[in-house]
Design an enzyme around this catalytic site. Sequence first.
Site, PDB file in Angstrom:
ATOM      1  N   SER A   7      17.869 -84.128 -50.703  1.00  0.00           N
ATOM      2  CA  SER A   7      18.690 -84.731 -51.757  1.00  0.00           C
ATOM      3  C   SER A   7      17.899 -84.796 -53.057  1.00  0.00           C
ATOM      4  O   SER A   7      16.909 -85.521 -53.173  1.00  0.00           O
ATOM      5  CB  SER A   7      19.106 -86.139 -51.341  1.00  0.00           C
ATOM      6  OG  SER A   7      19.797 -86.736 -52.402  1.00  0.00           O
ATOM      7  N   HIS A  32      21.151 -80.827 -51.568  1.00  0.00           N
ATOM      8  CA  HIS A  32      22.160 -81.877 -51.638  1.00  0.00           C
ATOM      9  C   HIS A  32      22.145 -82.483 -53.042  1.00  0.00           C
ATOM     10  O   HIS A  32      21.105 -82.928 -53.528  1.00  0.00           O
ATOM     11  CB  HIS A  32      21.823 -82.941 -50.589  1.00  0.00           C
ATOM     12  CG  HIS A  32      22.855 -84.004 -50.425  1.00  0.00           C
ATOM     13  ND1 HIS A  32      23.993 -83.825 -49.667  1.00  0.00           N
ATOM     14  CD2 HIS A  32      22.928 -85.269 -50.910  1.00  0.00           C
ATOM     15  CE1 HIS A  32      24.714 -84.937 -49.681  1.00  0.00           C
ATOM     16  NE2 HIS A  32      24.084 -85.831 -50.444  1.00  0.00           N
ATOM     17  N   ASP A  34      23.894 -85.307 -55.483  1.00  0.00           N
ATOM     18  CA  ASP A  34      24.725 -86.513 -55.531  1.00  0.00           C
ATOM     19  C   ASP A  34      25.345 -86.683 -56.913  1.00  0.00           C
ATOM     20  O   ASP A  34      24.629 -86.726 -57.912  1.00  0.00           O
ATOM     21  CB  ASP A  34      23.870 -87.745 -55.230  1.00  0.00           C
ATOM     22  CG  ASP A  34      23.470 -87.836 -53.769  1.00  0.00           C
ATOM     23  OD1 ASP A  34      24.304 -87.510 -52.902  1.00  0.00           O
ATOM     24  OD2 ASP A  34      22.327 -88.236 -53.493  1.00  0.00           O
ATOM     25  N   MET A  36      27.348 -89.437 -58.979  1.00  0.00           N
ATOM     26  CA  MET A  36      27.693 -90.877 -58.933  1.00  0.00           C
ATOM     27  C   MET A  36      28.320 -91.263 -60.263  1.00  0.00           C
ATOM     28  O   MET A  36      27.762 -90.968 -61.318  1.00  0.00           O
ATOM     29  CB  MET A  36      26.428 -91.706 -58.704  1.00  0.00           C
ATOM     30  CG  MET A  36      25.632 -91.313 -57.476  1.00  0.00           C
ATOM     31  SD  MET A  36      24.230 -92.437 -57.236  1.00  0.00           S
ATOM     32  CE  MET A  36      23.308 -91.567 -55.962  1.00  0.00           C
ATOM     33  N   HIS A  65      27.851 -83.925 -53.095  1.00  0.00           N
ATOM     34  CA  HIS A  65      28.428 -85.165 -52.539  1.00  0.00           C
ATOM     35  C   HIS A  65      28.987 -85.980 -53.698  1.00  0.00           C
ATOM     36  O   HIS A  65      28.239 -86.510 -54.507  1.00  0.00           O
ATOM     37  CB  HIS A  65      27.295 -85.902 -51.804  1.00  0.00           C
ATOM     38  CG  HIS A  65      27.618 -87.293 -51.358  1.00  0.00           C
ATOM     39  ND1 HIS A  65      26.638 -88.184 -50.963  1.00  0.00           N
ATOM     40  CD2 HIS A  65      28.792 -87.957 -51.229  1.00  0.00           C
ATOM     41  CE1 HIS A  65      27.194 -89.328 -50.604  1.00  0.00           C
ATOM     42  NE2 HIS A  65      28.496 -89.230 -50.773  1.00  0.00           N
ATOM     43  N   MET A  67      30.394 -89.091 -55.186  1.00  0.00           N
ATOM     44  CA  MET A  67      30.624 -90.548 -55.074  1.00  0.00           C
ATOM     45  C   MET A  67      31.394 -90.947 -56.321  1.00  0.00           C
ATOM     46  O   MET A  67      30.856 -91.557 -57.250  1.00  0.00           O
ATOM     47  CB  MET A  67      29.276 -91.263 -54.972  1.00  0.00           C
ATOM     48  CG  MET A  67      28.647 -91.171 -53.602  1.00  0.00           C
ATOM     49  SD  MET A  67      26.900 -91.589 -53.606  1.00  0.00           S
ATOM     50  CE  MET A  67      26.191 -89.970 -53.825  1.00  0.00           C
ATOM     51  N   MET A 136      27.608 -91.427 -43.745  1.00  0.00           N
ATOM     52  CA  MET A 136      26.611 -92.177 -44.524  1.00  0.00           C
ATOM     53  C   MET A 136      25.883 -93.134 -43.589  1.00  0.00           C
ATOM     54  O   MET A 136      26.504 -93.931 -42.884  1.00  0.00           O
ATOM     55  CB  MET A 136      27.288 -92.970 -45.645  1.00  0.00           C
ATOM     56  CG  MET A 136      27.856 -92.130 -46.775  1.00  0.00           C
ATOM     57  SD  MET A 136      26.693 -90.981 -47.533  1.00  0.00           S
ATOM     58  CE  MET A 136      25.448 -92.078 -48.205  1.00  0.00           C
ATOM     59  N   ASP A 172      23.211 -88.883 -43.969  1.00  0.00           N
ATOM     60  CA  ASP A 172      22.591 -89.106 -45.281  1.00  0.00           C
ATOM     61  C   ASP A 172      22.299 -90.584 -45.486  1.00  0.00           C
ATOM     62  O   ASP A 172      23.227 -91.406 -45.464  1.00  0.00           O
ATOM     63  CB  ASP A 172      23.570 -88.601 -46.355  1.00  0.00           C
ATOM     64  CG  ASP A 172      23.064 -88.796 -47.773  1.00  0.00           C
ATOM     65  OD1 ASP A 172      21.880 -89.138 -47.950  1.00  0.00           O
ATOM     66  OD2 ASP A 172      23.873 -88.590 -48.701  1.00  0.00           O
TER      67      ASP A 172
HETATM   68  O1  LIG Z   1      23.944 -90.128 -51.159  1.00  0.00           O
HETATM   69  C1  LIG Z   1      22.881 -90.647 -51.263  1.00  0.00           C
HETATM   70  C2  LIG Z   1      22.795 -92.051 -51.665  1.00  0.00           C
HETATM   71  O2  LIG Z   1      24.061 -92.570 -51.805  1.00  0.00           O
HETATM   72  C3  LIG Z   1      21.676 -89.898 -50.934  1.00  0.00           C
HETATM   73  O3  LIG Z   1      21.796 -88.518 -50.822  1.00  0.00           O
HETATM   74  C4  LIG Z   1      20.321 -90.381 -51.263  1.00  0.00           C
HETATM   75  O4  LIG Z   1      19.665 -89.531 -52.158  1.00  0.00           O
HETATM   76  C5  LIG Z   1      19.540 -90.479 -49.989  1.00  0.00           C
HETATM   77  O5  LIG Z   1      18.297 -90.953 -50.252  1.00  0.00           O
HETATM   78  P1  LIG Z   1      17.352 -91.505 -49.113  1.00  0.00           P
HETATM   79  O6  LIG Z   1      18.098 -92.636 -48.452  1.00  0.00           O
HETATM   80  O7  LIG Z   1      17.112 -90.368 -48.167  1.00  0.00           O
HETATM   81  O8  LIG Z   1      16.155 -91.960 -49.855  1.00  0.00           O
END
Ligand SMILES: O=C(CO)[C@@H](O)[C@H](O)COP(=O)(O)O
Length: 215
Positions: A7, A32, A34, A36, A65, A67, A136, A172
């Site tokens: 990620s 990956h 994210d 947000m 992903h 969010m 999640m 994740d």
């Molecule tokens: O989607 C998410 C957080 O919402 C992730 O992809 C985070 O980036 C995961 O980070 P770690 O918990 O592995 O530090």
Amino acid sequence: MVKLSPSIFGADFGRLNEQIKAVEDCNVEMLHIDVMDGNYVPNIAFGPDQIAMLRPHTDLFFDVHMMVTEPDRYIERIVKAGAQMITVHAEATTHLHRSLMLIKSFGVKCGVVLNPATPPDVLKYVLDDIDMVLVMTVNPGGGGGAFNPTMIEKVREIKEMIGDRDIDIQVDGGVNADNVKSLVDAGANVIVAGSFAFTGDVAKNLDDLRKAADA
Ligand SMILES: O=C(CO)[C@@H](O)[C@H](O)COP(=O)(O)O
């Protein structure tokens, strides 16, 4: 075969190119990313323009992903930015099936994300339409959260629901070399890691993660 999807949210953004190169050198299967929106989750990260800026720098498969509240508003832009897989939260879209169809209409793979408190039942009538379920293992919106072990049973339940369909199960949140095996044994085959992957030596971390997952 387990696939790794580090990620990028966990990376050092001052050295982004170098960090992407480091995960490429580990032959990871995906990156990956994210997105947000500061609404569905409190944090803000990566929009379509930033994804598009990354695209020329790597051939890695972009696993995005979202969010985002009502993700349909941004799906076309995320596709044009270079996403190859888009996952949307079942809790964040009013019409889950419509969102999935929209993603597929662009020839991109699609998946459903479930927050820790969301039961798997919501998947039942879209199982024939999806390529991946993202479970999640923390509440979404940040990195470095503590892994929720209750999700191991949820992964097992989803694996059973999927039967012989060709659907990946991604996990994740708080995933590391100590807990990954329990998730793989339950049925997960796509592993996201943020802080575990990018804290310290990326090559060693990803090697440890893969070895633990494949053990
Ligand atoms: O989607 C998410 C957080 O919402 C992730 O992809 C985070 O980036 C995961 O980070 P770690 O918990 O592995 O530090």
